[in-house]
Design a protein around this motif. Sequence first.
Motif, PDB file in Angstrom:
ATOM      1  N   ALA A 140      40.490  33.186  40.221  1.00 56.66           N
ATOM      2  CA  ALA A 140      39.038  33.921  40.549  1.00 56.66           C
ATOM      3  C   ALA A 140      38.671  34.926  39.513  1.00 56.66           C
ATOM      4  CB  ALA A 140      38.775  34.292  41.736  1.00 56.66           C
ATOM      5  N   TYR A 141      37.528  35.020  39.011  1.00 56.64           N
ATOM      6  CA  TYR A 141      37.155  36.193  38.108  1.00 56.64           C
ATOM      7  C   TYR A 141      35.553  36.608  38.428  1.00 56.64           C
ATOM      8  CZ  TYR A 141      36.079  38.130  33.400  1.00 56.64           C
ATOM      9  OH  TYR A 141      35.683  39.114  32.557  1.00 56.64           O
ATOM     10  N   LYS A 142      35.668  37.988  38.359  1.00 55.46           N
ATOM     11  CA  LYS A 142      34.452  38.785  38.656  1.00 55.46           C
ATOM     12  C   LYS A 142      33.833  39.358  37.338  1.00 55.46           C
ATOM     13  CE  LYS A 142      32.049  42.238  41.453  1.00 55.46           C
ATOM     14  NZ  LYS A 142      32.083  43.168  42.542  1.00 55.46           N
ATOM     15  N   VAL A 143      32.936  38.885  36.632  1.00 53.58           N
ATOM     16  CA  VAL A 143      32.251  39.368  35.380  1.00 53.58           C
ATOM     17  C   VAL A 143      32.073  40.860  35.487  1.00 53.58           C
ATOM     18  CG1 VAL A 143      30.641  39.092  33.525  1.00 53.58           C
ATOM     19  CG2 VAL A 143      31.108  36.974  34.927  1.00 53.58           C
ATOM     20  N   PRO A 144      32.418  41.652  34.665  1.00 52.47           N
ATOM     21  CA  PRO A 144      32.440  43.158  34.824  1.00 52.47           C
ATOM     22  C   PRO A 144      31.717  43.657  33.710  1.00 52.47           C
ATOM     23  CG  PRO A 144      34.244  42.483  33.540  1.00 52.47           C
ATOM     24  CD  PRO A 144      33.871  41.278  33.846  1.00 52.47           C
ATOM     25  N   PHE A 145      30.771  42.755  32.956  1.00 51.85           N
ATOM     26  CA  PHE A 145      29.752  43.212  32.076  1.00 51.85           C
ATOM     27  C   PHE A 145      28.508  42.396  32.067  1.00 51.85           C
ATOM     28  CE2 PHE A 145      32.886  40.325  30.397  1.00 51.85           C
ATOM     29  CZ  PHE A 145      31.963  39.026  29.955  1.00 51.85           C
ATOM     30  N   GLY A 146      27.670  42.834  31.045  1.00 52.71           N
ATOM     31  CA  GLY A 146      26.390  41.903  30.858  1.00 52.71           C
ATOM     32  C   GLY A 146      25.045  42.558  31.861  1.00 52.71           C
ATOM     33  N   ASN A 147      24.287  41.932  31.495  1.00 50.77           N
ATOM     34  CA  ASN A 147      22.868  42.307  32.300  1.00 50.77           C
ATOM     35  C   ASN A 147      22.878  42.089  33.642  1.00 50.77           C
ATOM     36  OD1 ASN A 147      22.218  39.806  32.764  1.00 50.77           O
ATOM     37  ND2 ASN A 147      21.073  39.499  30.879  1.00 50.77           N
ATOM     38  N   GLU A 148      21.931  42.369  34.249  1.00 52.42           N
ATOM     39  CA  GLU A 148      21.924  42.670  36.048  1.00 52.42           C
ATOM     40  C   GLU A 148      22.117  41.102  36.395  1.00 52.42           C
ATOM     41  OE1 GLU A 148      17.940  42.839  37.855  1.00 52.42           O
ATOM     42  OE2 GLU A 148      17.300  43.272  35.588  1.00 52.42           O
ATOM     43  N   TRP A 149      21.715  40.113  35.585  1.00 57.40           N
ATOM     44  CA  TRP A 149      21.755  38.695  36.084  1.00 57.40           C
ATOM     45  C   TRP A 149      23.276  38.116  36.046  1.00 57.40           C
ATOM     46  CZ3 TRP A 149      17.905  37.166  38.960  1.00 57.40           C
ATOM     47  CH2 TRP A 149      16.858  37.649  38.613  1.00 57.40           C
ATOM     48  N   VAL A 150      24.064  38.896  34.890  1.00 60.36           N
ATOM     49  CA  VAL A 150      25.628  38.053  34.803  1.00 60.36           C
ATOM     50  C   VAL A 150      26.543  39.157  35.521  1.00 60.36           C
ATOM     51  CG1 VAL A 150      27.288  37.800  32.856  1.00 60.36           C
ATOM     52  CG2 VAL A 150      24.710  37.150  32.699  1.00 60.36           C
ATOM     53  N   LYS A 151      26.416  40.305  35.374  1.00 62.25           N
ATOM     54  CA  LYS A 151      27.346  41.369  35.701  1.00 62.25           C
ATOM     55  C   LYS A 151      27.671  41.308  37.131  1.00 62.25           C
ATOM     56  CE  LYS A 151      29.038  46.369  35.678  1.00 62.25           C
ATOM     57  NZ  LYS A 151      28.484  47.253  35.254  1.00 62.25           N
ATOM     58  N   GLY A 152      28.800  41.203  37.577  1.00 63.30           N
ATOM     59  CA  GLY A 152      28.923  40.908  39.101  1.00 63.30           C
ATOM     60  C   GLY A 152      29.066  39.615  39.709  1.00 63.30           C
ATOM     61  N   THR A 153      29.007  38.506  38.689  1.00 68.12           N
ATOM     62  CA  THR A 153      28.763  36.996  39.005  1.00 68.12           C
ATOM     63  C   THR A 153      30.386  36.982  39.302  1.00 68.12           C
ATOM     64  OG1 THR A 153      26.862  36.638  37.711  1.00 68.12           O
ATOM     65  CG2 THR A 153      28.417  34.801  38.359  1.00 68.12           C
ATOM     66  N   LYS A 154      30.712  36.208  40.413  1.00 70.33           N
ATOM     67  CA  LYS A 154      31.991  35.721  40.691  1.00 70.33           C
ATOM     68  C   LYS A 154      32.314  34.123  40.432  1.00 70.33           C
ATOM     69  CE  LYS A 154      32.279  39.280  44.190  1.00 70.33           C
ATOM     70  NZ  LYS A 154      32.401  39.194  45.815  1.00 70.33           N
ATOM     71  N   ILE A 155      33.368  33.927  39.781  1.00 67.90           N
ATOM     72  CA  ILE A 155      33.604  32.498  39.334  1.00 67.90           C
ATOM     73  C   ILE A 155      35.013  32.083  39.948  1.00 67.90           C
ATOM     74  CG2 ILE A 155      34.093  30.911  37.681  1.00 67.90           C
ATOM     75  CD1 ILE A 155      32.048  32.902  35.801  1.00 67.90           C
ATOM     76  N   MET A 156      35.090  30.989  40.599  1.00 71.75           N
ATOM     77  CA  MET A 156      36.436  30.627  41.186  1.00 71.75           C
ATOM     78  C   MET A 156      36.451  28.898  40.846  1.00 71.75           C
ATOM     79  SD  MET A 156      38.146  30.660  45.106  1.00 71.75           S
ATOM     80  CE  MET A 156      36.588  29.658  45.821  1.00 71.75           C
ATOM     81  N   VAL A 157      37.921  28.655  40.292  1.00 74.06           N
ATOM     82  CA  VAL A 157      38.171  27.371  39.931  1.00 74.06           C
ATOM     83  C   VAL A 157      39.573  27.168  40.852  1.00 74.06           C
ATOM     84  CG1 VAL A 157      38.891  25.943  38.157  1.00 74.06           C
ATOM     85  CG2 VAL A 157      37.326  27.660  37.470  1.00 74.06           C
ATOM     86  N   VAL A 158      39.442  25.970  41.442  1.00 76.32           N
ATOM     87  CA  VAL A 158      40.676  25.503  42.362  1.00 76.32           C
ATOM     88  C   VAL A 158      41.070  24.081  41.919  1.00 76.32           C
ATOM     89  CG1 VAL A 158      41.587  25.174  44.784  1.00 76.32           C
ATOM     90  CG2 VAL A 158      39.810  27.001  44.360  1.00 76.32           C
ATOM     91  N   TYR A 159      42.329  23.958  41.727  1.00 75.60           N
ATOM     92  CA  TYR A 159      43.094  22.582  41.352  1.00 75.60           C
ATOM     93  C   TYR A 159      43.721  22.252  42.699  1.00 75.60           C
ATOM     94  CZ  TYR A 159      45.819  18.907  39.466  1.00 75.60           C
ATOM     95  OH  TYR A 159      46.607  17.657  39.260  1.00 75.60           O
ATOM     96  N   HIS A 160      43.375  20.730  43.259  1.00 81.43           N
ATOM     97  CA  HIS A 160      44.453  20.050  44.460  1.00 81.43           C
ATOM     98  C   HIS A 160      45.069  19.257  43.739  1.00 81.43           C
ATOM     99  CE1 HIS A 160      42.034  22.484  47.650  1.00 81.43           C
ATOM    100  NE2 HIS A 160      40.966  22.754  46.672  1.00 81.43           N
ATOM    101  N   ASP A 161      46.270  18.845  44.200  1.00 77.99           N
ATOM    102  CA  ASP A 161      47.101  17.582  44.236  1.00 77.99           C
ATOM    103  C   ASP A 161      47.458  17.291  45.463  1.00 77.99           C
ATOM    104  OD1 ASP A 161      48.570  15.694  43.307  1.00 77.99           O
ATOM    105  OD2 ASP A 161      50.382  17.001  42.892  1.00 77.99           O
ATOM    106  N   PHE A 162      46.844  16.044  46.066  1.00 80.39           N
ATOM    107  CA  PHE A 162      47.138  15.586  47.331  1.00 80.39           C
ATOM    108  C   PHE A 162      48.233  14.439  47.407  1.00 80.39           C
ATOM    109  CE2 PHE A 162      42.639  16.551  47.132  1.00 80.39           C
ATOM    110  CZ  PHE A 162      42.736  17.533  48.287  1.00 80.39           C
ATOM    111  N   GLN A 163      49.185  14.804  48.194  1.00 77.57           N
ATOM    112  CA  GLN A 163      50.258  13.714  48.284  1.00 77.57           C
ATOM    113  C   GLN A 163      50.486  13.451  49.771  1.00 77.57           C
ATOM    114  OE1 GLN A 163      52.176  12.705  45.422  1.00 77.57           O
ATOM    115  NE2 GLN A 163      50.781  13.833  44.245  1.00 77.57           N
ATOM    116  N   ALA A 164      51.145  12.310  49.856  1.00 73.14           N
ATOM    117  CA  ALA A 164      51.685  11.950  51.363  1.00 73.14           C
ATOM    118  C   ALA A 164      52.945  12.897  51.729  1.00 73.14           C
ATOM    119  CB  ALA A 164      52.029  10.282  51.538  1.00 73.14           C
ATOM    120  N   HIS A 165      52.790  13.149  52.992  1.00 73.59           N
ATOM    121  CA  HIS A 165      54.216  14.036  53.572  1.00 73.59           C
ATOM    122  C   HIS A 165      55.253  13.227  53.619  1.00 73.59           C
ATOM    123  CE1 HIS A 165      55.955  17.404  55.421  1.00 73.59           C
ATOM    124  NE2 HIS A 165      56.362  16.715  56.394  1.00 73.59           N
TER     125      HIS A 165
END
Length: 66
Positions: free
Chosen positions: A23-48
């Motif tokens: 996850a990352y929160k943009v600390p710079f930019g104009n009012e539309w960009v600053k404070g935007t939060k971005i999250m990327v998640v990768y899942h690997d599904f396996q049988a137990h």
Amino acid sequence: SGWADKFLMTPVNGLEDRYVSVAYKVPFGNEWVKGTKIMVVYHDFQAHKTNADYGTEWDVAVKKSL
């Protein structure tokens, strides 16, 4: 188990969801960009109980308070 809801019920052989997220929160930019939060998640599904591979999933979320 991911955001796509691929597993509405647990498979007979169980389910292991190995995942990593960043996850990352943009600390710079104009009012539309600053404070935007971005999250990327990768899942690997396996049988137990077996070596079955149920696949992978990438999830991305972008959040900005207006």
